[in-house]
Design a protein around this motif. Structure first.
Motif, short mmCIF file in Angstrom:
data_model
loop_
_atom_site.label_atom_id
_atom_site.label_comp_id
_atom_site.label_asym_id
_atom_site.label_seq_id
_atom_site.Cartn_x
_atom_site.Cartn_y
_atom_site.Cartn_z
N MET B 1 33.27 33.77 42.39
CA MET B 1 34.53 33.70 41.67
C MET B 1 34.38 32.98 40.32
SD MET B 1 37.39 34.02 44.32
CE MET B 1 38.21 32.44 44.22
N GLY B 2 33.21 33.11 39.71
CA GLY B 2 32.96 32.44 38.43
C GLY B 2 33.95 32.87 37.37
N ASN B 3 34.20 34.16 37.33
CA ASN B 3 35.20 34.74 36.46
C ASN B 3 36.53 33.99 36.50
OD1 ASN B 3 34.38 36.80 34.94
ND2 ASN B 3 34.80 38.41 36.45
N TYR B 4 36.96 33.72 37.74
CA TYR B 4 38.26 33.09 37.93
C TYR B 4 38.26 31.64 37.47
CZ TYR B 4 39.29 37.30 40.61
OH TYR B 4 39.50 38.59 40.99
N ASP B 5 37.13 30.95 37.66
CA ASP B 5 37.05 29.57 37.17
C ASP B 5 37.31 29.54 35.67
OD1 ASP B 5 36.52 28.71 39.66
OD2 ASP B 5 34.36 28.37 39.37
N LEU B 7 38.91 31.80 33.98
CA LEU B 7 40.32 32.16 33.77
C LEU B 7 41.22 30.92 33.87
CD1 LEU B 7 42.65 34.31 33.54
CD2 LEU B 7 42.63 34.40 36.04
N PHE B 8 40.98 30.13 34.94
CA PHE B 8 41.88 28.98 35.13
C PHE B 8 41.64 27.88 34.10
CE2 PHE B 8 43.01 31.22 38.91
CZ PHE B 8 44.36 30.96 38.99
N ALA B 9 40.41 27.79 33.61
CA ALA B 9 40.14 26.85 32.51
C ALA B 9 40.93 27.30 31.27
CB ALA B 9 38.65 26.82 32.20
N ARG B 10 40.96 28.62 31.05
CA ARG B 10 41.70 29.16 29.91
C ARG B 10 43.21 28.94 30.08
NH1 ARG B 10 38.32 33.28 30.05
NH2 ARG B 10 39.79 34.87 30.75
N ILE B 11 43.70 29.15 31.28
CA ILE B 11 45.14 28.93 31.54
C ILE B 11 45.51 27.50 31.17
CG2 ILE B 11 46.89 28.73 33.35
CD1 ILE B 11 45.66 31.08 34.77
N LYS B 12 44.66 26.58 31.56
CA LYS B 12 44.94 25.16 31.30
C LYS B 12 45.06 24.90 29.81
CE LYS B 12 44.01 20.78 33.25
NZ LYS B 12 43.54 20.00 34.33
N ILE B 13 44.11 25.45 29.05
CA ILE B 13 44.11 25.21 27.60
C ILE B 13 45.32 25.88 26.94
CG2 ILE B 13 42.90 25.73 25.44
CD1 ILE B 13 40.27 25.58 27.20
N ILE B 14 45.53 27.13 27.32
CA ILE B 14 46.56 27.92 26.65
C ILE B 14 47.96 27.41 26.92
CG2 ILE B 14 47.63 30.23 26.66
CD1 ILE B 14 44.80 31.38 26.85
N LEU B 331 45.56 39.19 31.79
CA LEU B 331 46.64 39.55 32.72
C LEU B 331 46.05 40.36 33.89
CD1 LEU B 331 49.53 40.50 30.25
CD2 LEU B 331 49.36 38.43 31.66
N GLU B 332 45.17 41.28 33.57
CA GLU B 332 44.54 42.10 34.62
C GLU B 332 43.72 41.22 35.58
OE1 GLU B 332 44.12 46.02 31.69
OE2 GLU B 332 42.37 44.75 32.10
N LEU B 333 43.00 40.28 34.99
CA LEU B 333 42.16 39.39 35.78
C LEU B 333 43.03 38.51 36.70
CD1 LEU B 333 39.10 38.86 35.90
CD2 LEU B 333 39.45 36.97 34.28
N LEU B 334 44.11 38.01 36.15
CA LEU B 334 45.02 37.17 36.94
C LEU B 334 45.56 37.96 38.13
CD1 LEU B 334 46.71 34.56 37.36
CD2 LEU B 334 48.45 35.59 35.88
N ALA B 335 45.97 39.21 37.87
CA ALA B 335 46.53 40.05 38.93
C ALA B 335 45.49 40.26 40.03
CB ALA B 335 46.97 41.39 38.35
N GLU B 336 44.24 40.52 39.62
CA GLU B 336 43.19 40.72 40.63
C GLU B 336 42.93 39.45 41.43
OE1 GLU B 336 40.01 42.24 38.26
OE2 GLU B 336 41.12 44.12 37.92
N PHE B 337 42.91 38.33 40.72
CA PHE B 337 42.72 37.06 41.41
C PHE B 337 43.75 36.88 42.52
CE2 PHE B 337 44.35 32.73 41.90
CZ PHE B 337 43.26 32.15 42.51
N LEU B 338 45.01 37.20 42.22
CA LEU B 338 46.08 36.91 43.17
C LEU B 338 45.91 37.65 44.51
CD1 LEU B 338 49.16 36.71 40.77
CD2 LEU B 338 47.98 34.82 41.89
#
Lengths: 343, 343
Positions: B1-5, B7-14, B331-338
């Motif tokens: 799940m490296g991709n998602y890590d 993603l969540f780092a980006r969510i935090k910054i954004i 957005l696509e990545l977030l949807a897949e993560f969920l």
């Protein structure tokens, strides 16, 4: 009070279309429990004083009251949402002669019904037939109003735990709890009807003063009214330990000895079904009468009554910048009624 | 799940600037109790997924995410208001690892803190740097969203008393309870960023699908997850008798005998601290395992998992009308993560 009878007959007629909007936005629909609970207070009536203020304010500044129908429904939704949630917090059993929402549907559904009514207040603004610019400004006022309502209610809860509340603190509390929504109603009506800032500010001031006077007069009535007319025992606020302007004034003036005497009764029956249970107890009646005597000794009841009447005088003074009209006259009459009524 | 890590780092910054807006609108101030209670969940963090959706949606349609900051705070306020009120209704004791608002400040102040957060959601829209026309449209969406949230929660409460809930009824419930706010978030972001109706509708559909998939996957995880990762006992929904898509599917397919067998366990411990108290009881574990076996027999767990994954597939399909961009990819990545997460 013949004048007032006519006023209330007029309120009923003028706000009829607002009823239509309210039940259009909260119709009978699924989920049935939610909508039934949300419709409960609107169906029970109420005087529709706040929607009347919105409509008359719009007219008094030269606007078309038709355009104020949805905004008028909006403030009534805010009023009803706050009643539903306040009744939960106060554990009240009756409202407008009917069981409260949380008694009929449970606390959870009552929280939710209040939330829905809150949401509907904003929906009514969203649906208003005004320009996007006016809509944005009305939204500003509604948001300020609902923030202030929450703050006023929070202060009221905080005050319950306090021994004393200053006159200043009390006034701040009611400026949120009852002032804000009258202010918002008058101001929103004015915004619908005009761009004249002087008019808008005049109605904003009128509303705040009138809303505060309404609450203060309520507290005075609790001590001086005819029990038959009031429909509840005289001095019930004293039994409950309710912090009012009268009590704040008394605490700022009374001798140590008189304060101590007063505190023997004040809030003594707060736990007993809100202090009303012991109404027929002669000893309790005597105690309360003594406490009221102490308030009179320092002129605290007169002080509050005069304070309310002055607020209304100032309020109607502020309206003098508006052209004379039937609508303005109705607002003045309503304000006077609120500090002359006996119930 | 490296991709998602990442993603969540980006969510935090954004979403960092959204935090700024949240605490600007709900600062430390008087009445202290009210504002402390209202700040409690926002201060505890949360993943800020919904504000991220608003910002990324605005960008994905070619807009400036700066203009979406206040709208992003708005949906986070709605999320937090609903958590505060839902926690009261569910009598939950913990949220984000900390005691719930009503446990710390009492039910009355929690009702009020939720109300304030609700009001702040609309204040954030009122303060948004967008044209009055866009503001009016965003208000429409926020109102629809908050109405749907109330309706979804009401259905959820109604379902607790029902024996069976159809697949259709369940889907309607979660379209309100979790779909509406994701839909609103994506749609509001799109409205901020564009006037292109096709783009706005694509994001609206994406949000609804993703929000529903999120909830369905949550229910699947309760049955298949690793207890360590999930942080709660497997099958706790079965103990509580929670109506999920899995259970609705099972009831529509199972034989009378298997249904009766399942009902012996389903909801049996609803009263016991939400069914979690008996987690270490071997007999309970065995019963729950048997119930899960029954769900598997009819393919109900796979059905729900597949349903969630299909919703996400359709959601990301809908985004294909947008130009390719980093924002769309997120957005696509977030949807897949969920629908791939294990916790």
């Amino acid at each position: 009070m013949g004048n007032y009878d006519e006023l209330f007959a007029r309120i009923k007629i003028i706000t009829r279309d607002v009823e239509g909007v309210i039940f259009e936005l909260v119709p009978e629909k699924d989920p049935k429990t939610l909508y039934d609970a949300a419709r409960h207070y609107p169906l029970a009536g109420g005087k529709r004083v706040r929607p009347f203020v919105v409509l008359r304010a719009a007219e008094a500044v030269g606007g078309n009251p038709e355009e104020a129908l949805y905004p008028a429904a909006s403030v009534e939704f805010i009023h009803n949402y706050s009643l539903v949630h306040d009744d939960i917090m106060d554990m009240d059993e009756l409202r407008r002669g009917r069981p409260t929402v949380h008694r009929l549907w449970g606390v959870n559904m009552a929280i939710l019904a209040g939330d829905l009514l809150f949401s509907k207040a904003f929906e009514a603004i969203a649906k208003a037939s005004v320009s996007p610019e006016k809509k944005a400004r009305i939204l500003d006022v509604l948001v300020r109003t609902s923030n202030m309502l929450c703050e006023g209610q929070a202060l009221d809860i905080e005050f319950e735990k306090r021994e004393e509340v200053t006159v200043e603190e009390y006034l701040r509390m009611i400026s949120g709890k009852t002032g804000a929504l009258f202010q918002g109603s008058a101001e929103i009506g004015a915004i619908v009807g005009t761009d004249n800032e002087e008019y808008i500010q005049a109605l904003s001031k009128w509303g705040m003063n009138v809303g505060m006077a309404f609450q203060i007069w309520d507290d005075v009535l609790d001590l001086i009214a005819d029990e038959e007319k009031l429909g509840k025992p005289v001095g019930s606020d004293i039994r409950k330990g309710k912090k009012t302007l009268i009590v704040s004034h008394f605490f700022s003036k009374a001798s140590k000895k008189d304060k101590a005497e007063f505190l023997k009764v004040f809030g003594k029956y707060a736990g007993d079904a809100k202090g009303d249970a012991l109404i027929h107890d002669e000893k309790v009646k005597e105690e309360v009468a003594k406490a009221i005597e102490l308030l009179r000794k320092y002129g605290s009841i007169d002080y509050a009554a005069q304070y309310a009447k002055n607020l209304v005088k100032e309020a109607n003074e502020a309206l003098k910048v508006l052209p004379e009209s039937e609508a303005r006259k109705d607002l003045e009459l309503l304000a006077e009624f609120l500090v002359e009524r006996e119930f």
